[in-house]
Design a protein around this motif. Structure first.
Motif, PDB file in Angstrom:
ATOM      1  N   ASN A 173       0.826  -1.206   0.000  1.00  0.00           N
ATOM      2  CA  ASN A 173       0.000   0.000   0.000  1.00  0.00           C
ATOM      3  C   ASN A 173       0.862   1.260   0.000  1.00  0.00           C
ATOM      4  OD1 ASN A 173      -2.548  -1.310   0.016  1.00  0.00           O
ATOM      5  ND2 ASN A 173      -2.303  -1.734   2.198  1.00  0.00           N
ATOM      6  N   GLY A 174       2.050   1.147  -0.552  1.00  0.00           N
ATOM      7  CA  GLY A 174       2.974   2.269  -0.595  1.00  0.00           C
ATOM      8  C   GLY A 174       2.523   3.373  -1.531  1.00  0.00           C
ATOM      9  N   PRO A 175       3.296   4.450  -1.602  1.00  0.00           N
ATOM     10  CA  PRO A 175       2.908   5.619  -2.398  1.00  0.00           C
ATOM     11  C   PRO A 175       3.130   5.425  -3.894  1.00  0.00           C
ATOM     12  CG  PRO A 175       5.070   5.954  -1.447  1.00  0.00           C
ATOM     13  CD  PRO A 175       4.562   4.655  -0.881  1.00  0.00           C
ATOM     14  N   LEU A 176       2.587   6.339  -4.653  1.00  0.00           N
ATOM     15  CA  LEU A 176       2.853   6.405  -6.084  1.00  0.00           C
ATOM     16  C   LEU A 176       4.222   7.043  -6.279  1.00  0.00           C
ATOM     17  CD1 LEU A 176       1.992   6.272  -9.089  1.00  0.00           C
ATOM     18  CD2 LEU A 176       0.936   8.520  -8.755  1.00  0.00           C
ATOM     19  N   THR A 177       5.164   6.301  -6.882  1.00  0.00           N
ATOM     20  CA  THR A 177       6.522   6.814  -7.064  1.00  0.00           C
ATOM     21  C   THR A 177       6.872   7.071  -8.526  1.00  0.00           C
ATOM     22  OG1 THR A 177       7.615   4.666  -7.338  1.00  0.00           O
ATOM     23  CG2 THR A 177       7.227   5.427  -5.067  1.00  0.00           C
ATOM     24  N   VAL A 188      11.203  -8.643 -13.332  1.00  0.00           N
ATOM     25  CA  VAL A 188      12.256  -7.654 -13.107  1.00  0.00           C
ATOM     26  C   VAL A 188      13.299  -8.257 -12.159  1.00  0.00           C
ATOM     27  CG1 VAL A 188      12.767  -5.403 -12.118  1.00  0.00           C
ATOM     28  CG2 VAL A 188      10.684  -5.727 -13.472  1.00  0.00           C
ATOM     29  N   PRO A 189      14.573  -8.277 -12.527  1.00  0.00           N
ATOM     30  CA  PRO A 189      15.601  -8.856 -11.652  1.00  0.00           C
ATOM     31  C   PRO A 189      15.609  -8.205 -10.268  1.00  0.00           C
ATOM     32  CG  PRO A 189      16.489  -8.443 -13.839  1.00  0.00           C
ATOM     33  CD  PRO A 189      15.134  -7.810 -13.807  1.00  0.00           C
ATOM     34  N   HIS A 190      15.639  -9.052  -9.248  1.00  0.00           N
ATOM     35  CA  HIS A 190      15.689  -8.611  -7.851  1.00  0.00           C
ATOM     36  C   HIS A 190      14.457  -7.789  -7.451  1.00  0.00           C
ATOM     37  CE1 HIS A 190      19.822  -9.980  -8.086  1.00  0.00           C
ATOM     38  NE2 HIS A 190      20.042  -9.124  -9.069  1.00  0.00           N
ATOM     39  N   GLY A 191      13.388  -7.917  -8.204  1.00  0.00           N
ATOM     40  CA  GLY A 191      12.180  -7.155  -7.895  1.00  0.00           C
ATOM     41  C   GLY A 191      11.255  -7.941  -6.990  1.00  0.00           C
ATOM     42  N   LEU A 192      11.076  -7.495  -5.767  1.00  0.00           N
ATOM     43  CA  LEU A 192      10.296  -8.246  -4.785  1.00  0.00           C
ATOM     44  C   LEU A 192       8.975  -7.586  -4.420  1.00  0.00           C
ATOM     45  CD1 LEU A 192      13.137  -9.345  -2.327  1.00  0.00           C
ATOM     46  CD2 LEU A 192      12.104 -10.653  -4.207  1.00  0.00           C
ATOM     47  N   ILE A 193       8.876  -6.270  -4.560  1.00  0.00           N
ATOM     48  CA  ILE A 193       7.647  -5.583  -4.172  1.00  0.00           C
ATOM     49  C   ILE A 193       7.327  -4.467  -5.153  1.00  0.00           C
ATOM     50  CG2 ILE A 193       7.927  -6.082  -1.705  1.00  0.00           C
ATOM     51  CD1 ILE A 193       8.824  -3.131  -1.380  1.00  0.00           C
ATOM     52  N   ILE A 194       6.068  -4.022  -5.098  1.00  0.00           N
ATOM     53  CA  ILE A 194       5.600  -2.885  -5.889  1.00  0.00           C
ATOM     54  C   ILE A 194       4.307  -2.392  -5.241  1.00  0.00           C
ATOM     55  CG2 ILE A 194       4.308  -4.359  -7.472  1.00  0.00           C
ATOM     56  CD1 ILE A 194       6.078  -1.155  -8.558  1.00  0.00           C
ATOM     57  N   SER A 195       4.083  -1.099  -5.228  1.00  0.00           N
ATOM     58  CA  SER A 195       2.847  -0.594  -4.636  1.00  0.00           C
ATOM     59  C   SER A 195       1.685  -0.712  -5.612  1.00  0.00           C
ATOM     60  CB  SER A 195       3.008   0.874  -4.211  1.00  0.00           C
ATOM     61  OG  SER A 195       2.984   1.734  -5.339  1.00  0.00           O
ATOM     62  N   ARG A 196       0.497  -0.839  -5.064  1.00  0.00           N
ATOM     63  CA  ARG A 196      -0.706  -0.881  -5.897  1.00  0.00           C
ATOM     64  C   ARG A 196      -0.844   0.394  -6.715  1.00  0.00           C
ATOM     65  NH1 ARG A 196      -1.776  -3.709  -1.283  1.00  0.00           N
ATOM     66  NH2 ARG A 196      -2.748  -5.770  -1.586  1.00  0.00           N
ATOM     67  N   ARG A 197      -0.450   1.511  -6.147  1.00  0.00           N
ATOM     68  CA  ARG A 197      -0.535   2.780  -6.866  1.00  0.00           C
ATOM     69  C   ARG A 197       0.369   2.787  -8.096  1.00  0.00           C
ATOM     70  NH1 ARG A 197      -1.152   4.161  -1.400  1.00  0.00           N
ATOM     71  NH2 ARG A 197      -3.039   5.414  -1.002  1.00  0.00           N
ATOM     72  N   ASP A 198       1.563   2.230  -7.963  1.00  0.00           N
ATOM     73  CA  ASP A 198       2.462   2.190  -9.124  1.00  0.00           C
ATOM     74  C   ASP A 198       2.006   1.165 -10.154  1.00  0.00           C
ATOM     75  OD1 ASP A 198       4.306   4.254  -8.777  1.00  0.00           O
ATOM     76  OD2 ASP A 198       5.470   3.101  -7.337  1.00  0.00           O
ATOM     77  N   VAL A 199       1.411   0.059  -9.718  1.00  0.00           N
ATOM     78  CA  VAL A 199       0.837  -0.901 -10.671  1.00  0.00           C
ATOM     79  C   VAL A 199      -0.287  -0.228 -11.460  1.00  0.00           C
ATOM     80  CG1 VAL A 199      -0.468  -3.043 -10.914  1.00  0.00           C
ATOM     81  CG2 VAL A 199       1.478  -2.946  -9.358  1.00  0.00           C
ATOM     82  N   ALA A 200      -1.140   0.517 -10.770  1.00  0.00           N
ATOM     83  CA  ALA A 200      -2.222   1.238 -11.439  1.00  0.00           C
ATOM     84  C   ALA A 200      -1.662   2.224 -12.454  1.00  0.00           C
ATOM     85  CB  ALA A 200      -3.076   1.967 -10.407  1.00  0.00           C
ATOM     86  N   HIS A 201      -0.604   2.925 -12.081  1.00  0.00           N
ATOM     87  CA  HIS A 201       0.026   3.876 -12.993  1.00  0.00           C
ATOM     88  C   HIS A 201       0.535   3.173 -14.248  1.00  0.00           C
ATOM     89  CE1 HIS A 201       3.353   6.426 -14.508  1.00  0.00           C
ATOM     90  NE2 HIS A 201       2.541   7.416 -14.172  1.00  0.00           N
ATOM     91  N   LEU A 202       1.160   2.020 -14.079  1.00  0.00           N
ATOM     92  CA  LEU A 202       1.662   1.273 -15.230  1.00  0.00           C
ATOM     93  C   LEU A 202       0.522   0.789 -16.112  1.00  0.00           C
ATOM     94  CD1 LEU A 202       3.933  -0.063 -16.839  1.00  0.00           C
ATOM     95  CD2 LEU A 202       3.753  -2.030 -15.293  1.00  0.00           C
TER      96      LEU A 202
END
Length: 221
Positions: A173-177, A188-202
């Motif tokens: 639930n992190g911020p939009l970055t 994505v190599p070494h990619g373990l997390i992503i915020s819902r806001r950034d997924v929505a942006h993508l």
């Protein structure tokens, strides 16, 4: 753009709706329970567990693209993504709409499915920790969820729509970055997390990226 957002009341769906409206898109929000959204939003009630095809097709007429944030959040909901996406695909064909963006998940690339019973053993973007420890553990714990999403991607891969499947790792639930990394047809190599806001942006961003059509897109920090 004129968008239809399926599953607009879920965690990612709400973020897509908020960002789409802020960006000036015209949005039809398709949900099972309209009371979960503001009365100011153009809402259509459709239960994707047993959708009314005529209502869904009518809803999708005259939109430029469809975004689906529908997916199982627990094992008991496994099957909803493939069923809902099948209904969405039929409705899009009836409405003459081709562009579709859906939410999937990072482990799906190595999950067997009826049309791909022998997937790659490893995702090319995964490091050793993910390949040998985290990914097998995640699939063991949440197998039905990822099988559902793999079935959904099979459906899209075997169809004719201009689709893109977004594959995030663990959601927060992190911020939009807007500082996330992406990769076509791999994690994505070494990619373990992503915020819902950034997924929505993508998901909103790839709508107009032709290079993502008929591909999965991995995303993570």
């Amino acid at each position: 753009m004129k968008l239809a957002l399926i599953g607009a009341s879920g965690g990612i769906g709400r973020e897509i709706l908020s960002q789409a409206l802020t960006a000036g898109h015209l949005v039809k929000a398709v949900v099972r329970n309209p009371s979960k959204l503001s009365a100011e939003v153009d809402v259509v009630r459709v239960d994707l567990a047993s959708p009314d095809g005529e209502v869904l097709a009518a809803t999708l007429r005259n939109v430029d693209a469809v975004i689906s944030a529908v997916g199982p959040s627990r094992a008991a909901q496994a099957g909803i993504a493939a069923r809902a996406t099948a209904a969405i695909v039929r409705a899009m064909a009836g409405a003459g709409v081709r562009r579709l963006v859906v939410i999937s998940a990072a482990p799906v690339g190595v999950v067997p499915s009826p049309h791909r019973p022998h997937p790659p053993r490893y995702d090319p973007g995964d490091d050793l920790l993910m390949r040998y420890l985290l990914s097998p553990l995640i699939r063991r714990l949440f197998g039905p969820i990822y099988t559902d999403l793999a079935d959904m991607e099979d459906l899209l891969r075997n169809g004719r729509l201009d689709w893109t499947a977004i594959r995030p790792p663990r959601l927060t639930n992190g911020p939009l970055t807007r500082t996330y990394r992406t990769a076509i047809d791999r994690n994505v190599p070494h990619g373990l997390i992503i915020s819902r806001r950034d997924v929505a942006h993508l998901m909103l961003t790839v709508l107009q990226q032709r290079e993502t059509v008929r591909h999965s897109v991995g995303v993570a920090y």
